[in-house]
Design a protein around this motif. Structure first.
Motif, mmCIF file in Angstrom:
data_model
loop_
_atom_site.group_PDB
_atom_site.id
_atom_site.type_symbol
_atom_site.label_atom_id
_atom_site.label_comp_id
_atom_site.label_asym_id
_atom_site.label_seq_id
_atom_site.Cartn_x
_atom_site.Cartn_y
_atom_site.Cartn_z
ATOM 1 N N ARG B 180 -1.885 7.985 -10.907
ATOM 2 C CA ARG B 180 -1.485 9.355 -9.797
ATOM 3 C C ARG B 180 -0.285 8.196 -8.375
ATOM 4 N NH1 ARG B 180 -6.253 11.612 -7.220
ATOM 5 N NH2 ARG B 180 -4.902 11.237 -5.334
ATOM 6 N N PHE B 182 0.317 7.578 -5.945
ATOM 7 C CA PHE B 182 0.344 6.755 -4.804
ATOM 8 C C PHE B 182 0.479 5.572 -4.847
ATOM 9 C CE2 PHE B 182 -4.215 7.919 -4.944
ATOM 10 C CZ PHE B 182 -4.958 6.736 -5.152
ATOM 11 N N ASP B 184 2.274 4.903 -7.850
ATOM 12 C CA ASP B 184 3.839 4.805 -8.274
ATOM 13 C C ASP B 184 4.018 4.126 -6.812
ATOM 14 O OD1 ASP B 184 3.583 5.118 -11.068
ATOM 15 O OD2 ASP B 184 4.321 7.387 -10.923
ATOM 16 N N GLN B 195 -2.135 -5.800 -5.524
ATOM 17 C CA GLN B 195 -2.629 -5.740 -4.680
ATOM 18 C C GLN B 195 -3.126 -4.593 -4.976
ATOM 19 O OE1 GLN B 195 1.438 -6.731 -3.708
ATOM 20 N NE2 GLN B 195 0.428 -8.430 -2.141
ATOM 21 N N LEU B 199 -6.363 -2.908 -3.592
ATOM 22 C CA LEU B 199 -6.351 -2.601 -2.005
ATOM 23 C C LEU B 199 -5.423 -1.238 -2.389
ATOM 24 C CD1 LEU B 199 -3.935 -5.730 -0.419
ATOM 25 C CD2 LEU B 199 -6.311 -4.679 -0.223
ATOM 26 N N GLU B 200 -5.649 -0.047 -3.441
ATOM 27 C CA GLU B 200 -5.222 1.067 -3.197
ATOM 28 C C GLU B 200 -5.988 1.581 -4.322
ATOM 29 O OE1 GLU B 200 -2.701 2.378 -1.853
ATOM 30 O OE2 GLU B 200 -1.581 0.824 -1.122
ATOM 31 N N VAL B 201 -6.327 1.283 -5.547
ATOM 32 C CA VAL B 201 -7.543 1.998 -6.330
ATOM 33 C C VAL B 201 -8.455 1.580 -6.001
ATOM 34 C CG1 VAL B 201 -8.275 2.385 -8.577
ATOM 35 C CG2 VAL B 201 -5.893 2.176 -8.297
ATOM 36 N N PRO B 203 -10.131 1.238 -3.292
ATOM 37 C CA PRO B 203 -10.833 2.326 -2.826
ATOM 38 C C PRO B 203 -11.247 3.863 -2.211
ATOM 39 C CG PRO B 203 -9.113 0.452 -1.012
ATOM 40 C CD PRO B 203 -9.507 0.466 -2.403
ATOM 41 N N ASN B 204 -10.719 4.009 -3.064
ATOM 42 C CA ASN B 204 -10.620 5.077 -3.888
ATOM 43 C C ASN B 204 -12.061 5.433 -4.313
ATOM 44 O OD1 ASN B 204 -8.810 7.158 -2.155
ATOM 45 N ND2 ASN B 204 -7.346 5.571 -3.618
#
Lengths: 327, 642
Positions: B180, B182, B184, B195, B199-201, B203-204
C-alpha cells in the motif's frame, strides 16, 4: 549536460520479471522504462504526460529511490542516486520527496496526522520535540490547514484535505525536488484547483523543483515549464511546455492533444478500434507507436527513432522519423 | 484561504464497536456466559470450596445435590463442584496462554513473511506448510510424547500446532498492506523496515489478529481438553476439564454425572467463546463492516403516498422524471441524496448530468430503474415515466424485464462490471437470451453483430476472450454492446469514460455518439467533466447538493453559465491552450446532505450571495427557451448585456 541541472537521468531503464525459472526456461520480462534520458533544472516544473502503462510512475519511483533502475544512471545534484538509495535512502529522502496519487491510501488509517507528519521530522531531520512542534505549525500553515486538525485521523478528511496533508509530509524534510505523481487526478475539479494553487504558491515560497506527472494535458500545461511525453516506456517528445503542446512534433503527442476533451469542443477525433498499445511482453521492433501512426513508413517498423532536436529548436526534441512540421 | 470547516465527523454517525457487539443477541449471550464462567473461575480461591484434591473414599460417587456436595463427588470422593471450578481455571489458563503464544509467534512469522516477500516469504511459508502437512492431533501427540506428558508440555504442543493458522492469516493481510502507498510514504519519511513493520503495518493487522484469536481460543480449550482426556495433559491429582471427563468415562453408565458435568462445562465455555468470537469478527472485520452483512433487496423501496398519480408525459420524451427524491437512512439520520430532480431525455438525445462527487448525480440515475440499494436507500417521492409507463409503480417482474432491455446501464469500471470467469461472448449471449427466446446459435450470431456494431475487429474471435484479455477501451465497448443488445430506448451511462485513457476516451465517446444517432437511443450521461459534456451531450444539467441548479443546451450553458456554481466549476478547470489562465478555486466544501440549509445550498460558497439567498427554498426558474436556473441573482443578465 546542463550546468544548472538538479537531476540528470541518463538512459535509465527498468525491467520487471525476466531471469530464469528453476528449470532454466526464460521468464517473461517487461521493459517498463527504456532508455529514458532528460535533465531537470533547478526551480523548474517538468510535466510528464502519458497514458496508463507508459512507465511514468515507474520512472517516478526510481527517482525517489523506491525502485532501482536495471540500467542507466540517475544523478541528483552531482550524486549517483542509484548507488545511494540502496545504501542510505534517508539521505536521499531529505532531498527528494514524493506526493502520491491517492491521498487517502497514502495516509496510514490508524495514525493521527501529527504522527504521520512527525515521522520525517524525527527520522530524516532528527528534530527535538520543541523544534518539531514549531515545524508542524509551519507545515500546516503552508498547506492552509488549521493546526487543530493535527490530532485527527485520515478518514475524517476529504480528498482535498488529505492531499494537502500528503503535500505537507513531502515538504516536512525541506526537500529540493518533489515528485508529484498524479496529485490531483483523484480529486474533484473544484478541489483540484485549490491543490494546484497551493502547489504553485509553495514552489515560489520554498524554491522547490517539481516533476509533475499526470495524464491530464490541460493540468500539465497549466503547471509546467517543460513537458515530457512518454509512450510505451520511452520518452517520445520533450521540450518547453508551450511549444510541445501548441506545435507537437511527435504524432503521438498530436493524437493526445486531439483526443483531450475541452469545454466547447465538439468533434473529437476517432481512431480505428484495433490500434492499441502493443503487447508489453512482445514489443514490436521499431517505433512502438507505428501501428497507430498515420505517418508511419517502412523505416518505423524496423528502427527505433532516436530522440533528436527538432530543426530550428534546440531544446525541443522528439523521437520520430517523420515529425510534424513546426507551424 | 484557511480551511476553517471541520472535516466531516463520520465516526459520530456510526455506532461504536461495543454498541455494535451488544446489538448482536447471540454474541451478547456468549459474552454474558463467558464473563460469568471467567468470574467464577477467577474467584475460586475466594469461594470457600472444599479442597479439590482431597479424597474421601467414604463419600465416593455421591449424586448431585447430596449433602455438602452440590454437584456430588467422583470415584475418589472428591467434590465435583470444587474440581469443576478449579479445573475450568486451569483449562482457561492453558487455552488462553496457548492462544497468546500461537498468536505471537504465528503473527510474527506472518508479518515478516508478508512484508519481506520473495525468498524469506517462500522459506517461512514452506516451513509452515510442513507443519500443516501433519494431522494436527498427531503432531500434538508427537510433541507431547517427545517432551513427556504434563500440562505445560500440552500447552506448548497446542501452541505450536496452531502457529500455522495465525501465520497464514496474517501473512495474507500483511502482504496486501505492504504494497500500500502509506508504506511507501513511511519509507520516504525515513522509517526503517522494522519501524514500518511494527509501527505502520502491525496496527492495521491487529484487528485480524484479534479476530483470529477470538475464533481459535475455543478450539484451543477443546484441544487442551482432548490431550488431558488422553492422559497427556493435566496429571493426577490436578483437575482440568479434559482429565475430569477422562476419569468419568469409565463409569459413564453407573455414575453419568461425573463425566456429564465437565462435558457440559466444556460445551458452555466453548460455545460462549465461539458466539462471542463470531460477534467480534462481525464487528471488527472491515469487509463485513462495509455492508456485506446487509442484504439489499432486488429493487429500491418506494415510499407510498408521495407519488403523483397521473402525469401527462411529455410527448417528445422517452424518459420523463418528475420531482425525484431519493434518500438514505443511516442510524437516525436521513441523507437527502436527491432532493427533487426533473429530467427528460428524448429519442436519440443525450442529456448530461454534471456534478462533483456526492452531488447525487449517480443516485438520480440509479433510482430510475430501482438500483439504489435498500436498505439504506429509498425513493421518497416523484415519478419516472418510460415511454408513458410509470416505473415506480410497475411490478418487480416488469422492472426485471425492462432492466437491460428498454433501459440499460454502462458503468465506470468495465472490469468490475463484466464477470471475470465467463467469456465476453457467454455474457453477451446471456444478456440477449434473458430478454429474447433465441437459440444459442442465433444469440451467438447476434452477439457477433453487436461486436461489429461497436467497431470491434474480428468479432467471432473476440467472443471467446475473457474480460482480462481485453484492454480497458475494448471492455467498455463490450459493455456498450451489451447495453445495446435488446433494442434499448435509453442508455444510462455513469462516467463511462472516466477510467479510460484520453485517446481511448475519445474513441469511446465518438462511438457512443454515433450509436445513439444510429439507433435513435436516448442517453443519460453522467460525468464530472465539462470537456466530455461538450463532446457528446445535447443538453446539460448541473447538479449540486441533490438538486439541478442549471439546465440548458450544452452550448448555452458553457458559453454563458447563469448559475454562479456552474461558472465557478467551468473556471476552476484548466483549459488546454490557455496555460496562463489563473485557476479560480471554489472556496469551502459542498454541504452534507443530511443537514441542508433552507435556502440555496451554494450560498455559503457563493460570491454573489445576498441575504435573501438563504431565506427560503429557491425554485428552478425559466430563463429563456430550454433553459432554467435555480438562482435569485443569476449571471446571465450581465453576460447578455456585456
Amino acid at each position: 549536460m546542463d550546468d544548472a541541472a538538479l537531476l540528470q537521468i541518463d538512459n535509465a531503464g527498468r525491467v520487471f520479471g525476466g531471469g530464469r525459472t528453476l528449470f532454466g526456461s526464460k521468464k517473461p520480462a517487461v521493459h517498463a522504462v527504456q532508455d529514458v534520458s532528460f535533465s531537470v533544472r533547478k526551480g523548474e516544473t517538468l510535466g510528464v504526460v502519458g497514458e496508463s502503462g507508459c512507465g511514468k510512475s515507474t520512472l517516478a519511483r526510481m527517482i525517489v529511490g523506491l525502485d532501482a533502475p536495471t540500467g542507466g544512471r540517475i544523478v541528483f545534484d552531482g550524486r549517483d542516486l542509484v548507488a545511494e538509495a540502496g545504501r542510505d535512502l534517508r539521505r536521499l529522502s531529505r532531498e527528494v520527496q514524493y506526493v502520491f496519487q491517492d491521498p487517502v491510501a497514502s495516509l496510514n488509517p490508524r495514525k493521527t496526522i501529527r504522527t504521520i507528519l512527525e515521522a520525517p521530522l524525527i527520522h530524516l531531520l532528527g528534530l527535538d520535540r520543541a523544534a518539531r512542534e514549531k515545524r508542524l505549525g509551519e507545515l500546516m500553515d503552508a498547506v492552509n490547514l488549521a493546526p487543530e486538525f493535527l490530532d485527527r485521523y485520515p478518514h475524517e478528511f476529504s480528498g482535498g484535505q488529505a492531499q494537502r496533508i500528503g503535500i505537507a509530509r513531502a515538504l516536512a524534510a525541506d526537500p529540493k525536488l518533489i515528485i508529484l505523481d498524479e496529485p490531483v487526478s483523484a480529486l474533484d475539479v473544484s478541489v483540484q484547483a485549490q491543490v494546484l494553487n497551493i502547489l504553485d504558491g509553495l514552489k515560489d515560497r520554498f524554491g522547490l523543483t517539481y516533476i509533475f506527472i499526470s495524464h491530464d494535458l490541460s493540468v500539465v500545461e497549466s503547471v509546467s515549464d517543460r513537458v515530457a511525453v512518454m509512450y510505451f516506456g520511452r520518452l517520445v517528445e520533450i521540450g518547453p511546455g508551450r511549444t510541445v503542446l501548441s506545435t507537437p512534433r511527435h504524432p503521438y503527442t498530436h493524437l493526445l492533444l486531439q483526443s483531450a476533451p475541452a469545454p466547447g469542443r465538439r468533434a473529437l477525433i476517432s481512431e480505428d478500434a484495433n490500434t492499441e498499445l502493443p503487447d508489453p511482453y512482445n514489443p514490436p521492433p521499431g517505433c512502438a507507436f507505428h501501428a497507430r501512426c498515420p505517418r508511419g513508413t517502412d523505416i518505423c517498423m524496423t528502427k527505433i527513432p532516436p530522440l533528436e532536436a527538432m530543426s530550428g529548436e534546440t531544446d525541443h526534441r522528439a523521437a520520430c522519423f517523420h515529425p510534424h512540421e513546426a507551424r | 484561504m484557511t480551511d476553517a470547516s471541520a472535516p466531516a465527523r463520520r465516526a459520530a454517525a456510526r455506532p461504536d464497536t461495543l454498541r455494535l457487539l451488544l446489538n448482536n443477541t447471540l454474541a451478547t449471550a456468549g459474552l454474558a456466559i463467558f464473563a460469568l464462567i471467567v468470574l467464577i473461575a477467577l474467584a475460586a480461591p475466594l469461594l470457600s470450596l472444599p479442597d479439590p484434591d482431597a479424597t474421601a473414599p467414604v463419600d465416593r460417587l455421591l449424586r448431585p445435590l447430596a449433602d455438602g456436595h452440590l454437584l456430588g463427588t467422583d470415584a475418589l470422593g472428591r467434590d465435583i463442584l470444587s474440581r469443576l471450578i478449579w479445573g475450568t481455571r486451569v483449562s482457561l489458563l492453558v487455552g488462553i496462554s496457548a492462544t497468546l503464544i500461537a498468536a505471537f509467534f504465528g503473527s510474527l512469522i506472518g508479518l515478516v513473511a508478508g512484508y519481506a516477500g520473495g525468498r524469506v516469504d517462500t522459506l517461512l511459508m514452506r516451513g509452515i506448510d510442513m507443519v500443516m502437512a501433519f494431522p494436527y492431533i498427531l503432531l500434538a501427540l508427537a510433541i507431547v510424547a517427545a517432551l513427556g506428558p504434563g500440562l505445560l508440555n500440552a500447552l506448548y504442543a497446542i501452541a505450536v500446532v496452531n502457529i500455522p493458522f495465525f501465520a497464514r492469516n496474517i501473512r495474507g493481510i500483511a502482504l496486501g498492506l505492504s504494497r500500500r502507498e502509506f508504506v511507501d510514504a513511511a519509507r520516504l519519511s525515513g522509517k526503517s523496515n522494522a519501524q514500518i513493520l511494527f509501527l505502520e503495518v502491525l496496527p492495521n493487522v491487529l484487528p485480524v489478529i484479534i479476530i483470529t484469536m477470538s475464533t481459535t481460543i475455543g478450539w484451543m480449550i477443546l484441544e487442551t481438553a482432548g490431550l488431558s482426556f488422553l492422559g497427556l495433559g493435566a496429571q493426577p491429582p490436578q483437575a482440568d476439564l479434559g482429565s475430569m471427563l477422562g476419569e468419568g468415562r469409565k463409569i459413564l453408565f453407573t455414575a453419568p454425572h461425573v463425566s456429564i458435568i465437565p462435558g457440559l462445562m466444556i460445551f458452555a465455555l466453548v460455545m460462549s467463546i465461539n458466539l462471542l468470537g463470531d460477534g467480534v469478527r462481525d464487528v471488527l472485520d472491515p469487509r463485513l463492516k462495509s455492508g456485506a452483512l446487509t442484504r439489499p433487496v432486488a429493487r429500491t423501496a418506494v415510499a407510498k403516498g408521495n407519488m403523483p398519480d397521473d402525469v401527462a408525459p411529455r410527448r417528445d420524451a422517452i424518459l420523463d422524471v418528475r420531482d425525484l427524491k431519493t434518500e438514505f437512512r443511516f442510524g437516525g439520520e436521513v441523507f437527502k441524496a436527491v432532493g427533487g430532480v426533473d429530467l427528460h431525455v428524448g429519442r436519440g438525445e443525450c442529456l448530461g448530468i454534471v456534478g462533483e462527487s456526492g452531488s447525487g448525480k449517480s443516485v438520480s440515475a440509479m433510482s430510475i430503474m430501482g438500483l439504489v440499494p435498500t436498505p439504506p436507500g429509498r425513493i421518497a417521492g416523484g415519478i419516472a415515466l418510460l415511454d408513458g409507463e410509470n416505473l415506480f409503480t410497475a411490478t418487480d417482474e416488469r422492472i426485471r424485464q425492462l432492466r437491460g432491455s428498454a433501459v440499460s446501464h454502462v458503468f465506470q469500471d468495465p472490469l468490475s462490471t463484466l464477470h471475470p470467469l465467463f467469456t465476453v461472448g457467454a455474457q453477451l449471449i446471456e444478456a440477449i437470451q434473458a430478454h429474447r427466446p433465441l437459440t444459442k446459435a442465433q444469440a451467438r450470431a447476434k452477439a457477433a453483430d453487436l461486436l461489429k456494431l461497436v467497431r470491434i475487429p474480428n468479432p467471432a474471435e473476440r467472443l471467446k476472450s475473457y474480460p482480462h484479455e481485453l484492454s480497458g477501451g475494448m471492455r467498455q465497448r463490450i459493455c456498450i454492446a451489451m447495453a445495446l443488445a435488446n433494442d434499448t430506448k435509453v442508455i444510462i451511462a455513469d462516467e463511462p469514460t472516466t477510467a479510460l485513457d484520453v485517446t481511448v476516451q475519445a474513441q469511446v465517446l465518438a462511438l457512443l455518439d454515433a450509436l445513439r444517432r444510429e439507433k435513435n437511443t436516448g442517453v443519460l450521461f453522467i460525468t464530472h467533466d465539462f470537456g466530455v459534456v461538450s463532446a457528446i451531450c445535447d443538453r446539460v444539467a448541473v447538479m449540486y447538493a441533490g438538486k439541478f441548479v442549471e439546465t440548458g443546451t450544452t452550448e448555452d450553458v458553457l458559453k454563458a453559465p447563469a448559475h454562479p456554481y456552474t461558472a465557478k466549476l467551468i473556471d476552476c478547470v484548466p483549459v488546454l491552450g490557455q496555460p496562463e489562465r489563473r485557476l479560480d478555486a471554489i472556496e469551502g466544501r459542498p454541504p452534507v446532505v443530511n443537514n441542508l440549509p433552507d435556502g440555496c445550498a451554494f450560498a455559503p460558497r457563493c460570491p454573489r450571495a445576498k441575504d435573501d439567498c438563504s431565506e427560503a427554498p429557491i425554485p428552478l426558474t425559466e430563463l429563456g427557451e430550454n433553459r432554467t436556473v435555480r438562482c435569485l441573482h443569476p449571471l446571465s443578465a450581465e453576460a447578455a448585456n456585456g
